[in-house]
Design an enzyme around this catalytic site. Structure first.
Site, short mmCIF file in Angstrom:
data_model
loop_
_atom_site.label_atom_id
_atom_site.label_comp_id
_atom_site.label_asym_id
_atom_site.label_seq_id
_atom_site.Cartn_x
_atom_site.Cartn_y
_atom_site.Cartn_z
N LYS A 1 76.00 32.31 -75.31
CA LYS A 1 74.82 33.25 -74.32
C LYS A 1 73.43 33.40 -75.06
O LYS A 1 72.59 33.43 -74.34
CB LYS A 1 75.70 34.52 -73.99
CG LYS A 1 74.77 35.52 -73.43
CD LYS A 1 75.50 36.69 -73.14
CE LYS A 1 75.54 37.93 -74.14
NZ LYS A 1 74.32 38.68 -74.35
N ASN A 2 73.75 33.81 -76.16
CA ASN A 2 72.38 34.29 -76.68
C ASN A 2 71.52 33.25 -77.03
O ASN A 2 70.43 33.33 -77.55
CB ASN A 2 72.64 35.28 -78.12
CG ASN A 2 73.20 36.50 -77.55
OD1 ASN A 2 73.12 36.88 -76.17
ND2 ASN A 2 73.50 37.48 -78.26
N CYS B 1 72.78 46.04 -73.08
CA CYS B 1 73.69 46.76 -73.45
C CYS B 1 73.31 48.24 -73.98
O CYS B 1 72.35 48.28 -74.72
CB CYS B 1 74.63 46.22 -74.56
SG CYS B 1 75.48 44.86 -74.04
N ARG C 1 66.56 50.79 -78.49
CA ARG C 1 65.91 49.25 -78.35
C ARG C 1 64.76 49.22 -77.92
O ARG C 1 64.46 48.74 -76.64
CB ARG C 1 67.17 48.60 -77.29
CG ARG C 1 68.43 48.71 -77.59
CD ARG C 1 69.46 47.39 -76.99
NE ARG C 1 69.31 46.33 -77.50
CZ ARG C 1 69.91 45.45 -76.90
NH1 ARG C 1 70.85 45.57 -75.89
NH2 ARG C 1 69.94 44.16 -77.19
C1 LIG Z 1 70.58 38.31 -75.83
C2 LIG Z 1 70.49 38.59 -77.34
O1 LIG Z 1 70.21 37.56 -77.96
N1 LIG Z 1 70.91 39.78 -77.85
C3 LIG Z 1 70.98 39.78 -79.20
C4 LIG Z 1 69.87 40.24 -79.95
O2 LIG Z 1 69.29 41.48 -79.22
P1 LIG Z 1 67.62 41.85 -79.52
O3 LIG Z 1 66.87 40.81 -79.68
O4 LIG Z 1 67.43 42.86 -78.60
O5 LIG Z 1 67.80 42.65 -80.90
P2 LIG Z 1 66.89 42.65 -82.19
O6 LIG Z 1 67.14 41.72 -83.14
O7 LIG Z 1 65.47 42.73 -81.47
O8 LIG Z 1 67.22 44.02 -82.63
C5 LIG Z 1 67.25 44.27 -83.99
C6 LIG Z 1 66.73 45.71 -84.30
O9 LIG Z 1 65.56 46.08 -84.25
C7 LIG Z 1 64.94 46.86 -83.25
N2 LIG Z 1 63.58 46.46 -82.65
C8 LIG Z 1 63.61 45.36 -81.97
C9 LIG Z 1 62.45 45.18 -81.11
C10 LIG Z 1 61.54 45.87 -81.36
O10 LIG Z 1 60.44 45.42 -80.54
N3 LIG Z 1 61.66 47.06 -82.08
C11 LIG Z 1 62.73 47.34 -82.72
O11 LIG Z 1 62.75 48.46 -83.30
C12 LIG Z 1 66.18 47.21 -82.52
O12 LIG Z 1 66.22 48.47 -82.01
C13 LIG Z 1 67.32 46.80 -83.42
O13 LIG Z 1 67.56 48.04 -84.17
O14 LIG Z 1 69.78 40.41 -81.33
C14 LIG Z 1 70.87 41.43 -81.58
C15 LIG Z 1 70.88 41.71 -83.24
O15 LIG Z 1 71.33 40.40 -83.69
C16 LIG Z 1 72.09 41.17 -81.00
O16 LIG Z 1 72.81 42.34 -81.24
C17 LIG Z 1 72.05 41.14 -79.58
O17 LIG Z 1 73.24 40.50 -79.12
C1 LIG Z 2 73.92 43.38 -77.08
C2 LIG Z 2 74.09 42.08 -76.57
O1 LIG Z 2 73.36 41.76 -75.43
P1 LIG Z 2 71.93 42.08 -74.86
O2 LIG Z 2 71.26 41.98 -76.13
O3 LIG Z 2 72.00 41.13 -73.65
O4 LIG Z 2 72.31 43.60 -74.40
C3 LIG Z 2 75.27 41.33 -77.00
O5 LIG Z 2 75.22 40.16 -76.56
O6 LIG Z 2 76.24 41.62 -77.64
#
Ligand SMILES: CC(=O)N[C@H]1[C@@H](OP(=O)(O)OP(=O)(O)OC[C@H]2O[C@@H](n3ccc(=O)[nH]c3=O)[C@H](O)[C@@H]2O)O[C@H](CO)[C@@H](O)[C@@H]1O
Ligand SMILES: C=C(OP(=O)(O)O)C(=O)O
Length: 431
Positions: free
Chosen positions: A22-23, A126, A131
Site C-alpha cells: 500500500k505505502n 490514521c 502528524r
Molecule cells: C502512507 C504511508 O506511507 N504512511 C507511512 C508513512 O507515514 P508518514 O509519511 O506520514 O510518516 P513520516 O515518516 O512523515 O513521519 C515520521 C515522523 O515525522 C513527523 N513529521 C512528519 C512530517 C512533517 O512534516 N513533520 C513531522 O514532524 C511525524 O509526525 C512522525 O513523528 O511513514 C510512517 C513512518 O514509517 C508510517 O507509519 C506510515 O504508515
Molecule cells: C499509518 C498508516 O497509514 P497512513 O499514513 O495512511 O495513515 C499505515 O499504513 O500504517
C-alpha cells in the site's frame, strides 16, 4: 458497518500470498501526475486507499484504466492500473477527499512541479499522533514555492521560472517528506540534495519508478539522495514491491498461533529487523526463492525488548502487531514507540481480551498472560485493527472486531488469506 468475527484457537498452516505494498502503491500512483504519458503500475493491491486515491487523481485529470483479469489470476492477484494525466484539469485536492487519507497530501509536489500551483486540504489518515506537515511545506519552500495556509488548505505556488533545485536537510526522518522532495525535485531546475532522507523501501520503489520515467535520482535508500532536475518525464511500466508490513503482520500471526506458513513473494531484506525480533520470540524463519517460511511448533513465546525506528530499524507499522504477539509471552516485554506519540490506542482494546499492558510515556510494558478470551473490540487505526485480529486468533472463544473499514484500507483479502490457513474468520455485514 462491517465487522469481523474470529473464533480463536486454530493454528495457521498453508500459504499466504503477499500483496503489493500500500505505502509504495500510493506515492507511485501520485507520480502519474508528473507526466502527460501513461504510467502503468502492476501488482497494485485491491484496497480502499487505492480506490480513494483513484478518485482524488481523477479529480485532477488523471484517466485510469484497470486491466481485467487474465487466465490464472485470482481475486488476490494484484491489479494492473494505467494512469494518464494528459493535462492537469484541477489543482485543488478538496477536504472531502484528502481528509480520509494521509498520503493524498503528497499530490502537492507533482501539482506544483507540473502545473505551478496546488491547493490541497490539510490531511487526515490514521489517528496515531498530531502528524504535522511542516517538513513537507519546508521542502516546497526550499524549492522556491510560496506556501500559504487558507481556510484549512495549503496553497503552494511555484516561482515564475518553476521550482529550483535546493539543499534539503531534514531535521527528522520523514517518509512523506522524502516522497514530496523526490516528486518536487525531479522537474526542478538544477540539482537537489536531500540529507537525512528516509531510507524506507517504498522511497526506493518510488525513485526507481521516477528514474524509469526519465528522472535522474541517485542514492535512494541512503541518507543522501541527489536529484538532477529534467525538463519533462515520460511514461513507464513498474511493478509495486511486496508489502513488508503485510508480510510482518502474518509472520506475527503465525508466531502467535503456532503452525507453519509460507509468506509467498515476501522479500526478507525488506523486513529483516522484524524477522530478527520474531526469531527472538521463538519462531523459526527460513527464506527461499518462494518467500519467507514462518514456523512455531512446540516452543512458547519469549519476551523481547524493542524500539521502533526508521528503516532499517523495527517499523512503527508493526508495533501494534508485535504487542499483540507479546501479550502471550512467557515474561515481560518492553516496547518503545519513537515515531508517533499516540500510537498505543490498541492497548485498551487488547486489554478487553485479557492482556496486561502498562504504559509509561513512550514505553509499553507487556506482561505476558496464559490466556486471552474473546470479546467485542473496536480499533482506531489500521495496524491497531490487525493487532486485535492477531490477539483474537489466540483467544478462547469469539472476538468481534468492529470498524473493519480500517482493515480494508490496508489488508487485501484478509479473511480469505487467514481462512485458507485454517483460521475461523468471518465478515459480518452490518448497517
Ligand atoms: C502512507 C504511508 O506511507 N504512511 C507511512 C508513512 O507515514 P508518514 O509519511 O506520514 O510518516 P513520516 O515518516 O512523515 O513521519 C515520521 C515522523 O515525522 C513527523 N513529521 C512528519 C512530517 C512533517 O512534516 N513533520 C513531522 O514532524 C511525524 O509526525 C512522525 O513523528 O511513514 C510512517 C513512518 O514509517 C508510517 O507509519 C506510515 O504508515
Ligand atoms: C499509518 C498508516 O497509514 P497512513 O499514513 O495512511 O495513515 C499505515 O499504513 O500504517
Amino acid at each position: 458497518m462491517d465487522r469481523i468475527r474470529i473464533t480463536g484457537g486454530a493454528t495457521l498452516n498453508g500459504v499466504i500470498p503477499i500483496s503489493g505494498a500500500k505505502n509504495a502503491a500510493l506515492p507511485l500512483m501520485i507520480a502519474s501526475l508528473l507526466t502527460s504519458e501513461t504510467l502503468e503500475l502492476h501488482n497494485v493491491p485491491r484496497l480502499a486507499d487505492v480506490q480513494q486515491l483513484l478518485r482524488i487523481l481523477g479529480n485532477h485529470g488523471v484517466d485510469t484504466a484497470i486491466a481485467g483479469k487474465r487466465p490464472g489470476q485470482t481475486s488476490e492477484t494484484g491489479q494492473s492500473i494505467r494512469l494518464k494525466a494528459a493535462s492537469i484539469i484541477d489543482t485543488t485536492a478538496p477536504y472531502e477527499l484528502v481528509s480520509r487519507m494521509r498520503a493524498s497530501f503528497w499530490v502537492i509536489a507533482p501539482l506544483v512541479a507540473r502545473a505551478g500551483r496546488a491547493r490541497v486540504s490539510l490531511p487526515g489518515g490514521c489517528a496515531i499522533g498530531t502528524r504535522p506537515v511542516d517538513l513537507l511545506l519546508m521542502v516546497m519552500e526550499k524549492l522556491g514555492a510560496k506556501v500559504e495556509i487558507e481556510g484549512g488548505y495549503v496553497v503552494a505556488t511555484a516561482p515564475s521560472g518553476g521550482l529550483r533545485g535546493a539543499h534539503i536537510d531534514f531535521p527528522k526522518v520523514t517518509v512523506g517528506g522524502t516522497h514530496t522532495a523526490l516528486m518536487a525535485a525531479v522537474l526542478a531546475d538544477g540539482e537537489t540534495v536531500i540529507d537525512n532522507a528516509a531510507r524506507e523501501p517504498e522511497v526506493v520503489d518510488l525513485a526507481d519508478c521516477l528514474n524509469a520515467m526519465g528522472a535522474r535520482i541517485s542514492g535512494a535508500g541512503q541518507s543522501r539522495v541527489v536529484i538532477q532536475g529534467v525538463g519533462s518525464l515520460g511514461g513507464a511500466s513498474h511493478t509495486v514491491l511486496p508489502d513488508r508490513i503485510e508480510a510482518g503482520t502474518y509472520a506475527m500471526a503465525v508466531a502467535m498461533t503456532g503452525g507453519e506458513v509460507l509468506l509467498e513473494g515476501a522479500r526478507p531484506e525488506l523486513l529483516q529487523s522484524a524477522l530478527d525480533i520474531i526469531v527472538r520470540t521463538g519462531a523459526d524463519i527460513t527464506v527461499s526463492n518462494e518467500g519467507i517460511r514462518v514456523r512455531r511448533n512446540g516452543h512458547g513465546i519469549d519476551p523481547v525488548d524493542v524500539t521502533t525506528e526508521p528503516f532499517p530499524g523495527f517499523p512503527t507499522d508493526l508495533q501494534a502487531q508485535l504487542m499483540a504477539l507479546l501479550t502471550r509471552a512467557k515474561g515481560t516485554s518492553r516496547i518503545r514507540e519513537t515515531i508517533f506519540e499516540n500510537r498505543f490506542m490498541h492497548v485498551q482494546e487488547l486489554a478487553r481480551l485479557g492482556s496486561r499492558i502498562r504504559l509509561d510515556g513512550d514505553v509499553a510494558w507487556v506482561d505476558g498472560v496464559e490466556r486471552l478470551t474473546g470479546a467485542p473490540v473496536m480499533a482506531t487505526d489500521l495496524r491497531a485493527s490487525v493487532s486485535l485480529v492477531i490477539a483474537a486468533l489466540a483467544a478462547d472463544g469469539d472476538t468481534t472486531v468492529n470498524r473493519v473499514y480500517h482493515l480494508d484500507r490496508g489488508f487485501e483479502a484478509l479473511e480469505a488469506k487467514l481462512g485458507r490457513c485454517g483460521a475461523q474468520v468471518e465478515r459480518l455485514s452490518g448497517d
